[in-house]
Motif scaffolding. Structure first.
Motif, PDB file in Angstrom:
ATOM      1  N   GLN A 171      34.591  13.466 -32.196  1.00  0.00           N
ATOM      2  CA  GLN A 171      35.994  13.829 -31.993  1.00  0.00           C
ATOM      3  C   GLN A 171      36.803  13.696 -33.275  1.00  0.00           C
ATOM      4  O   GLN A 171      37.632  14.544 -33.585  1.00  0.00           O
ATOM      5  CB  GLN A 171      36.633  12.948 -30.909  1.00  0.00           C
ATOM      6  CG  GLN A 171      36.255  13.314 -29.498  1.00  0.00           C
ATOM      7  CD  GLN A 171      37.166  12.648 -28.482  1.00  0.00           C
ATOM      8  OE1 GLN A 171      38.369  12.856 -28.472  1.00  0.00           O
ATOM      9  NE2 GLN A 171      36.578  11.821 -27.626  1.00  0.00           N
ATOM     10  N   SER A 172      36.582  12.627 -34.004  1.00  0.00           N
ATOM     11  CA  SER A 172      37.474  12.288 -35.126  1.00  0.00           C
ATOM     12  C   SER A 172      37.131  13.030 -36.410  1.00  0.00           C
ATOM     13  O   SER A 172      37.942  13.073 -37.330  1.00  0.00           O
ATOM     14  CB  SER A 172      37.441  10.778 -35.379  1.00  0.00           C
ATOM     15  OG  SER A 172      36.123  10.349 -35.700  1.00  0.00           O
ATOM     16  N   GLY A 173      35.923  13.613 -36.492  1.00  0.00           N
ATOM     17  CA  GLY A 173      35.487  14.242 -37.721  1.00  0.00           C
ATOM     18  C   GLY A 173      35.940  15.681 -37.874  1.00  0.00           C
ATOM     19  O   GLY A 173      36.626  16.249 -37.021  1.00  0.00           O
ATOM     20  N   LEU A 174      35.549  16.268 -39.006  1.00  0.00           N
ATOM     21  CA  LEU A 174      35.813  17.672 -39.316  1.00  0.00           C
ATOM     22  C   LEU A 174      37.304  18.000 -39.312  1.00  0.00           C
ATOM     23  O   LEU A 174      37.755  18.914 -38.631  1.00  0.00           O
ATOM     24  CB  LEU A 174      35.028  18.576 -38.364  1.00  0.00           C
ATOM     25  CG  LEU A 174      33.502  18.453 -38.495  1.00  0.00           C
ATOM     26  CD1 LEU A 174      32.803  19.235 -37.415  1.00  0.00           C
ATOM     27  CD2 LEU A 174      33.038  18.892 -39.882  1.00  0.00           C
ATOM     28  N   ALA A 175      38.057  17.206 -40.046  1.00  0.00           N
ATOM     29  CA  ALA A 175      39.477  17.425 -40.356  1.00  0.00           C
ATOM     30  C   ALA A 175      40.441  17.021 -39.255  1.00  0.00           C
ATOM     31  O   ALA A 175      41.658  17.086 -39.443  1.00  0.00           O
ATOM     32  CB  ALA A 175      39.737  18.883 -40.748  1.00  0.00           C
ATOM     33  N   ASP A 191      25.864   4.817 -42.604  1.00  0.00           N
ATOM     34  CA  ASP A 191      24.448   5.149 -42.767  1.00  0.00           C
ATOM     35  C   ASP A 191      24.075   6.386 -41.961  1.00  0.00           C
ATOM     36  O   ASP A 191      23.147   7.110 -42.328  1.00  0.00           O
ATOM     37  CB  ASP A 191      23.578   3.968 -42.344  1.00  0.00           C
ATOM     38  CG  ASP A 191      23.841   2.741 -43.189  1.00  0.00           C
ATOM     39  OD1 ASP A 191      23.592   2.800 -44.417  1.00  0.00           O
ATOM     40  OD2 ASP A 191      24.329   1.732 -42.652  1.00  0.00           O
ATOM     41  N   MET A 192      24.792   6.571 -40.848  1.00  0.00           N
ATOM     42  CA  MET A 192      24.598   7.763 -40.025  1.00  0.00           C
ATOM     43  C   MET A 192      25.953   8.281 -39.575  1.00  0.00           C
ATOM     44  O   MET A 192      26.851   7.488 -39.271  1.00  0.00           O
ATOM     45  CB  MET A 192      23.744   7.460 -38.791  1.00  0.00           C
ATOM     46  CG  MET A 192      22.267   7.686 -38.949  1.00  0.00           C
ATOM     47  SD  MET A 192      21.436   7.694 -37.338  1.00  0.00           S
ATOM     48  CE  MET A 192      21.062   5.956 -37.163  1.00  0.00           C
ATOM     49  N   VAL A 193      26.093   9.605 -39.511  1.00  0.00           N
ATOM     50  CA  VAL A 193      27.301  10.244 -39.000  1.00  0.00           C
ATOM     51  C   VAL A 193      26.893  11.242 -37.924  1.00  0.00           C
ATOM     52  O   VAL A 193      25.962  12.044 -38.138  1.00  0.00           O
ATOM     53  CB  VAL A 193      28.085  10.960 -40.116  1.00  0.00           C
ATOM     54  CG1 VAL A 193      29.230  11.786 -39.530  1.00  0.00           C
ATOM     55  CG2 VAL A 193      28.624   9.956 -41.122  1.00  0.00           C
ATOM     56  N   ILE A 194      27.576  11.175 -36.788  1.00  0.00           N
ATOM     57  CA  ILE A 194      27.323  12.119 -35.700  1.00  0.00           C
ATOM     58  C   ILE A 194      28.489  13.098 -35.643  1.00  0.00           C
ATOM     59  O   ILE A 194      29.651  12.691 -35.577  1.00  0.00           O
ATOM     60  CB  ILE A 194      27.199  11.394 -34.339  1.00  0.00           C
ATOM     61  CG1 ILE A 194      26.255  10.194 -34.443  1.00  0.00           C
ATOM     62  CG2 ILE A 194      26.715  12.371 -33.264  1.00  0.00           C
ATOM     63  CD1 ILE A 194      26.305   9.268 -33.238  1.00  0.00           C
ATOM     64  N   LEU A 195      28.175  14.390 -35.679  1.00  0.00           N
ATOM     65  CA  LEU A 195      29.193  15.437 -35.624  1.00  0.00           C
ATOM     66  C   LEU A 195      28.938  16.345 -34.423  1.00  0.00           C
ATOM     67  O   LEU A 195      27.804  16.497 -33.969  1.00  0.00           O
ATOM     68  CB  LEU A 195      29.181  16.272 -36.907  1.00  0.00           C
ATOM     69  CG  LEU A 195      29.531  15.560 -38.211  1.00  0.00           C
ATOM     70  CD1 LEU A 195      29.304  16.492 -39.391  1.00  0.00           C
ATOM     71  CD2 LEU A 195      30.962  15.054 -38.189  1.00  0.00           C
ATOM     72  N   GLY A 196      29.995  16.954 -33.937  1.00  0.00           N
ATOM     73  CA  GLY A 196      29.877  17.891 -32.822  1.00  0.00           C
ATOM     74  C   GLY A 196      31.189  18.627 -32.658  1.00  0.00           C
ATOM     75  O   GLY A 196      31.928  18.832 -33.620  1.00  0.00           O
TER      76      GLY A 196
END
Length: 374
Positions: A171-175, A191-196
């Motif tokens: 939710q919080s990622g990608l601007a 160490d890890m990032v989850i995007l969706g």
């Protein structure tokens, strides 16, 4: 949409056993943009979380030498990581877990933003802890912003105790928060990032887990996979989505418009201090929390009235309205949306005074033991 249409006419799905010409471009674009060695593509955010959990456990056994079947994942009270069995096993939401037990073992809870409590858990169980999975800004909980310095302190503790720092940025990622990642607010590198979510541009499900080889290569061929993850159609859309975010400077736009939106909301708070308890947010990731004792109706009722005025918003926890407009929204539209909320409070709320149902009996959270309703 153009990327979707063009790719749909060429190739939509190929087996993961074969190369296609779109996934490598997507993988290179994503890893170079965020500075990680590798990416593992999936479809939904929940699948991304499941992938991160499997990676963390496997890393724990292979690299950290945790005893087999004893790996622990620490997560936060109030978290939301999806509705799969593993995700609800980390949840404090009794609504999400009722009727779906037994839940998966191997989880510990800590209050979000409480670095002292986190270090205590790390000291007590650090040898068995593979990862700390958390949202840098808690979304479903009501856009909860951590205290200043929290993310840096988490990074330091995870490094000290050899525990993977896993940021759920679905939710919080990608601007969304005014930075490419919410973790960027304190310049930390998980160490890890989850995007969706935004990775699919509102067109098709796309999710991904980013990590370096030290973590990612703990998973061997055949140990994890997805029929549709990284398919050519999704890859083409994700490439276009990332290009738009970069080329149209949507992170900067989100930061600027977020400040503008909160100024409108602060004015509403000043006009209705009895109703509005708090305005909070970063970028275009915002929430208005109402005073439960003063509000004659629920946040859901407020959202219904806003809908009648042409504005869609989402309630959470009875007293919170989340405002997460498209990153392409204009200043005029922000003003229009704010006016709708103002008019609901000024014109509609006095007519909406209906008795609220009595609170359900308090039941203890299955994880943290607190009394929760529902």
């Amino acid at each position: 949409m153009k990327a979707l249409q063009e790719q749909a006419e060429k190739l939509t799905l190929s087996s993961r056993a074969f190369y296609n010409d779109k996934f490598p471009v997507f993988a290179e674009r994503l890893t170079s943009m965020f500075g990680y060695d590798m990416v593992l593509p999936m479809n939904t955010g929940a699948e991304g979380v499941e992938t991160a959990l499997k990676l963390a456990r496997k890393w724990g056994y292979v690299k950290k030498k945790i005893s087999i079947d004893e790996a622990i994942i620490v997560s936060c009270c109030g978290c939301f990581h999806g509705r799969t069995l593993a995700a609800i096993s980390m949840s404090c939401d009794n609504e999400a877990i009722r009727g779906f037990g037994p839940l998966l073992p191997g989880h510990l809870k800590v209050d979000f933003g409480d670095i002292t409590a986190l270090e205590k858990i790390f000291k007590e169980s650090g040898d068995q802890i593979a990862g700390f999975l958390f949202e840098p800004i808690q979304g479903e909980a009501g856009v909860i912003i951590p205290p200043d310095g929290y993310l840096k302190a988490v990074r330091d503790l995870c490094s000290k105790y050899n525990i993977l720092m896993i940021a759920d940025e679905i939710q919080s990622g990608l601007a969304r928060s005014g930075r490419m990642l919410a973790s960027d607010w304190e310049e930390v590198r998980p160490d890890m990032v989850i995007l969706g979510k935004a990775l699919g541009g509102g067109v098709i499900p796309v999710s991904a887990v980013l990590a370096d080889k030290e973590v990612m290569l703990c998973i061997q061929p055949g140990e994890h996979g997805s029929t549709f993850g990284g398919n050519p159609l999704a890859s083409a859309v994700a490439i276009a989505s990332l290009d738009v975010i970069r080329d149209e400077k949507l992170a900067e736009r989100s930061a600027h418009l977020g400040e503008e939106l909160r100024q409108h909301l602060f004015k509403i708070q000043q006009q209705f201090p009895n109703y509005v308890k708090e305005v909070r947010g970063r970028g275009l990731f915002n929430a208005v929390e109402f005073d439960k004792t003063a509000l004659p109706v629920s946040a859901y009722d407020i959202c219904l009235k806003m809908k009648e005025r042409g504005i869609l918003a989402k309630p959470t926890h009875d007293t919170i309205v989340r405002l997460t407009p498209p990153l392409s929204i204009s200043s005029n539209e922000l003003q229009e949306g704010s006016k709708a909320l103002h008019d609901v409070l000024e014109l509609d709320l006095p007519k909406m005074r209906k008795p609220k149902p009595a609170d359900a009996p308090a039941t203890p959270c299955h994880r943290c033991g607190r009394n929760l309703y529902g």
